[in-house]
Design an enzyme around this catalytic site. Structure first.
Site, PDB file in Angstrom:
ATOM      1  N   CYS A 184      25.855  15.129  41.388  1.00 34.97           N
ATOM      2  CA  CYS A 184      24.525  14.563  41.142  1.00 34.97           C
ATOM      3  C   CYS A 184      24.482  13.056  41.347  1.00 34.97           C
ATOM      4  O   CYS A 184      23.416  12.474  41.510  1.00 34.97           O
ATOM      5  CB  CYS A 184      24.067  14.908  39.733  1.00 34.97           C
ATOM      6  SG  CYS A 184      24.233  16.655  39.372  1.00 34.97           S
ATOM      7  N   HIS A 233      18.473  10.647  37.384  1.00 35.19           N
ATOM      8  CA  HIS A 233      18.827  11.998  37.822  1.00 35.19           C
ATOM      9  C   HIS A 233      18.018  12.977  36.962  1.00 35.19           C
ATOM     10  O   HIS A 233      17.987  12.857  35.736  1.00 35.19           O
ATOM     11  CB  HIS A 233      20.335  12.189  37.646  1.00 35.19           C
ATOM     12  CG  HIS A 233      20.772  13.607  37.810  1.00 35.19           C
ATOM     13  ND1 HIS A 233      20.271  14.413  38.809  1.00 35.19           N
ATOM     14  CD2 HIS A 233      21.634  14.380  37.082  1.00 35.19           C
ATOM     15  CE1 HIS A 233      20.825  15.615  38.698  1.00 35.19           C
ATOM     16  NE2 HIS A 233      21.651  15.616  37.665  1.00 35.19           N
ATOM     17  N   ASN A 251      16.931  20.645  38.418  1.00 34.50           N
ATOM     18  CA  ASN A 251      17.985  19.689  38.770  1.00 34.50           C
ATOM     19  C   ASN A 251      18.479  20.043  40.177  1.00 34.50           C
ATOM     20  O   ASN A 251      19.056  21.111  40.380  1.00 34.50           O
ATOM     21  CB  ASN A 251      19.100  19.825  37.723  1.00 34.50           C
ATOM     22  CG  ASN A 251      20.332  18.999  38.038  1.00 34.50           C
ATOM     23  OD1 ASN A 251      20.481  18.472  39.136  1.00 34.50           O
ATOM     24  ND2 ASN A 251      21.229  18.906  37.068  1.00 34.50           N
TER      25      ASN A 251
HETATM   26  O1  UT7 Z   1      23.726  17.490  36.554  1.00 36.20           O
HETATM   27  C1  UT7 Z   1      24.345  17.938  35.393  1.00 36.20           C
HETATM   28  C2  UT7 Z   1      24.280  19.433  35.333  1.00 36.20           C
HETATM   29  N1  UT7 Z   1      24.530  19.979  34.045  1.00 36.20           N
HETATM   30  C3  UT7 Z   1      23.625  19.996  33.038  1.00 36.20           C
HETATM   31  O2  UT7 Z   1      22.537  19.505  33.170  1.00 36.20           O
HETATM   32  C4  UT7 Z   1      23.985  20.646  31.728  1.00 36.20           C
HETATM   33  C5  UT7 Z   1      23.560  19.842  30.534  1.00 36.20           C
HETATM   34  N2  UT7 Z   1      23.377  20.726  29.379  1.00 36.20           N
HETATM   35  C6  UT7 Z   1      22.174  21.247  29.084  1.00 36.20           C
HETATM   36  O3  UT7 Z   1      21.167  20.969  29.724  1.00 36.20           O
HETATM   37  C7  UT7 Z   1      22.084  22.151  27.894  1.00 36.20           C
HETATM   38  O4  UT7 Z   1      23.339  22.157  27.215  1.00 36.20           O
HETATM   39  C8  UT7 Z   1      21.671  23.614  28.266  1.00 36.20           C
HETATM   40  C9  UT7 Z   1      20.213  23.640  28.718  1.00 36.20           C
HETATM   41  C10 UT7 Z   1      22.578  24.169  29.345  1.00 36.20           C
HETATM   42  C11 UT7 Z   1      21.796  24.498  27.039  1.00 36.20           C
HETATM   43  O5  UT7 Z   1      20.931  24.025  26.020  1.00 36.20           O
HETATM   44  P1  UT7 Z   1      21.441  23.904  24.516  1.00 36.20           P
HETATM   45  O6  UT7 Z   1      20.292  23.476  23.705  1.00 36.20           O
HETATM   46  O7  UT7 Z   1      22.669  23.020  24.551  1.00 36.20           O
HETATM   47  O8  UT7 Z   1      21.784  25.396  24.157  1.00 36.20           O
HETATM   48  P2  UT7 Z   1      23.191  26.025  23.716  1.00 36.20           P
HETATM   49  O9  UT7 Z   1      24.141  26.076  24.869  1.00 36.20           O
HETATM   50  O10 UT7 Z   1      23.661  25.341  22.456  1.00 36.20           O
HETATM   51  O11 UT7 Z   1      22.758  27.509  23.340  1.00 36.20           O
HETATM   52  C12 UT7 Z   1      21.855  27.782  22.277  1.00 36.20           C
HETATM   53  C13 UT7 Z   1      21.518  29.262  22.335  1.00 36.20           C
HETATM   54  C14 UT7 Z   1      22.743  30.162  22.505  1.00 36.20           C
HETATM   55  O12 UT7 Z   1      22.508  31.351  21.773  1.00 36.20           O
HETATM   56  P3  UT7 Z   1      23.183  31.567  20.342  1.00 36.20           P
HETATM   57  O13 UT7 Z   1      24.668  31.484  20.588  1.00 36.20           O
HETATM   58  O14 UT7 Z   1      22.678  30.444  19.476  1.00 36.20           O
HETATM   59  O15 UT7 Z   1      22.704  32.922  19.949  1.00 36.20           O
HETATM   60  C15 UT7 Z   1      22.736  30.487  23.979  1.00 36.20           C
HETATM   61  O16 UT7 Z   1      23.361  31.708  24.271  1.00 36.20           O
HETATM   62  O17 UT7 Z   1      20.679  29.519  23.473  1.00 36.20           O
HETATM   63  C16 UT7 Z   1      21.245  30.571  24.252  1.00 36.20           C
HETATM   64  N3  UT7 Z   1      20.891  30.359  25.652  1.00 36.20           N
HETATM   65  C17 UT7 Z   1      19.752  30.816  26.187  1.00 36.20           C
HETATM   66  N4  UT7 Z   1      18.727  31.522  25.671  1.00 36.20           N
HETATM   67  C18 UT7 Z   1      17.699  31.812  26.481  1.00 36.20           C
HETATM   68  C19 UT7 Z   1      21.601  29.687  26.601  1.00 36.20           C
HETATM   69  N5  UT7 Z   1      20.914  29.709  27.759  1.00 36.20           N
HETATM   70  C20 UT7 Z   1      19.771  30.403  27.519  1.00 36.20           C
HETATM   71  C21 UT7 Z   1      18.673  30.754  28.323  1.00 36.20           C
HETATM   72  N6  UT7 Z   1      17.665  31.452  27.772  1.00 36.20           N
HETATM   73  N7  UT7 Z   1      18.583  30.399  29.631  1.00 36.20           N
END
Ligand code: UT7
Length: 329
Positions: A116, A256, A286
């Protein structure tokens, strides 16, 4: 010793493929929903390539637009720097494919892989080479077909990314887009937080590898989240410290387009009015190396900054890598 030349952005262009993948479309592929995606990322839809379209096709469109905007012909370009993590092939470079497609007969060409941070890093490399007098017209492109490396069974990553490209032509400063400051950096110890495990020399592709989706992106979302918030803030703070400007001097920050929560969280630690941040991730997601140049070109054509505006570009991504640039438009 010859004095270094000042360097400017002579023109910009961008291209996003027509096919739209909405949050509702994603609901049919993985266990997710529109409300979760919007509240956790700010994203509503993203663009994907059509069958047969590849990174060089996206790059070609944005490059043509940037060259037209800059008023330069094919023979004028003497270097192509193409930033991508989704090249058409491992060999040859996508920059060379583009060089042939556009008939840039006088140009050297190479790819850079900085995820990125790719476009801003490419711009910074181009700036240094032009300043030193080594090249005169450098075409810098960020282009990605992220859909080619996404695992559409992994809801934690596939919802975030889209395909797009943006480009700029850089040259000796001619009254527009003077690059005042630049910075790039890397921390390879964080490299495994975003990785495509197979398909390279460490683990060549086999039927087993493909069956296990190891040729697709694997991401530790929470690790990247924390890195991105901290790095975004540091890049702006350090850029201001180096140049002596105040947060209120910046007319527009083009970050970004990583995730609205990451951007808002970084902003809450900086004294910058949210109205001065350009956001288009709701429409494109993204797009990795495509993200900053697409936003730069869109913001410029929408009149979000004008001649004399101070514009800050900040990018960070896999590697881990980061890059920033400050431009007096
Ligand atoms: O250019 C850089 C590229 N990388 C990135 O941008 C990644 C940066 N990270 C993020 O944007 C965030 O960490 C995410 C959007 C990927 C995840 O958001 P979060 O608020 O950190 O969620 P989390 O990983 O803590 O997950 C919370 C819950 C989990 O369920 P449980 O374990 O609490 O039951 C996940 O399984 O949300 C669940 N989850 C989803 N639910 C619905 C994860 N992805 C999804 C989804 N839809 N797409």
């Amino acid at each position: 010793m010859t004095a270094l030349r000042e360097v400017g952005i002579l023109g910009t262009g961008s291209y996003a493929p027509e096919r739209v993948l909405s949050n509702h479309d994603l609901e049919k592929l993985v266990d997710t929903n529109d409300e979760w995606i919007v509240s956790r990322t700010g994203m509503r839809e993203r663009r994907l390539v059509s069958e047969g379209q590849a990174t060089s096709d996206l790059a070609c469109e944005s490059a043509k637009r940037a060259m037209e905007d800059a008023g330069v012909g094919a023979g004028d370009i003497d270097l192509v720097i193409l930033a991508t993590v989704t090249p058409d092939h491992l060999v040859p470079s996508t920059a060379c494919i583009l060089q042939a497609r556009l008939g840039l007969v006088n140009a050297s060409a190479f790819d850079i892989n900085v995820a990125c941070s790719g476009f801003v890093t490419g711009m910074n490399v181009a700036k240094s080479l032009i300043a030193a007098g080594a090249y005169n017209r450098v075409l810098v492109i960020g282009a990605e077909t992220m859909s080619s490396i996404l695992n559409y069974k992994d809801r934690g990553s596939c919802i975030l990314f889209g395909d797009a490209s943006g480009a700029a032509v850089l040259g000796p400063y001619a009254g527009q887009g003077k690059i005042l400051d630049m910075h790039t950096g890397a921390d390879g110890t964080g490299g495994m937080s975003m990785v495509v495990p197979a398909g390279g020399s460490r683990k060549p592709c086999t039927p087993e590898v493909v069956a296990a989706d190891e040729h697709k992106l694997v991401m530790k979302g929470n690790e990247v989240y924390k890195f991105a918030v901290a790095k975004f803030k540091d890049l702006v703070v350090e850029q201001l410290a180096r140049t002596g400007y105040k947060p209120s001097d910046i007319d527009l920050v083009i970050p970004h387009q990583v995730n609205l929560r990451i951007i808002e969280s970084a902003l809450s630690r900086l004294d910058i009015d949210p109205a001065r941040i350009y956001i288009n991730l709701d429409r494109y997601g993204n797009t990795s190396a495509g993200s900053v140049p697409l936003a730069l070109d869109e913001a410029r054509r929408a009149g979000r900054f004008q001649s004399g505006s101070l514009v800050s570009l900040v990018a960070f991504g896999a590697g881990l890598t980061w890059a920033s640039s400050l431009i007096r438009w």
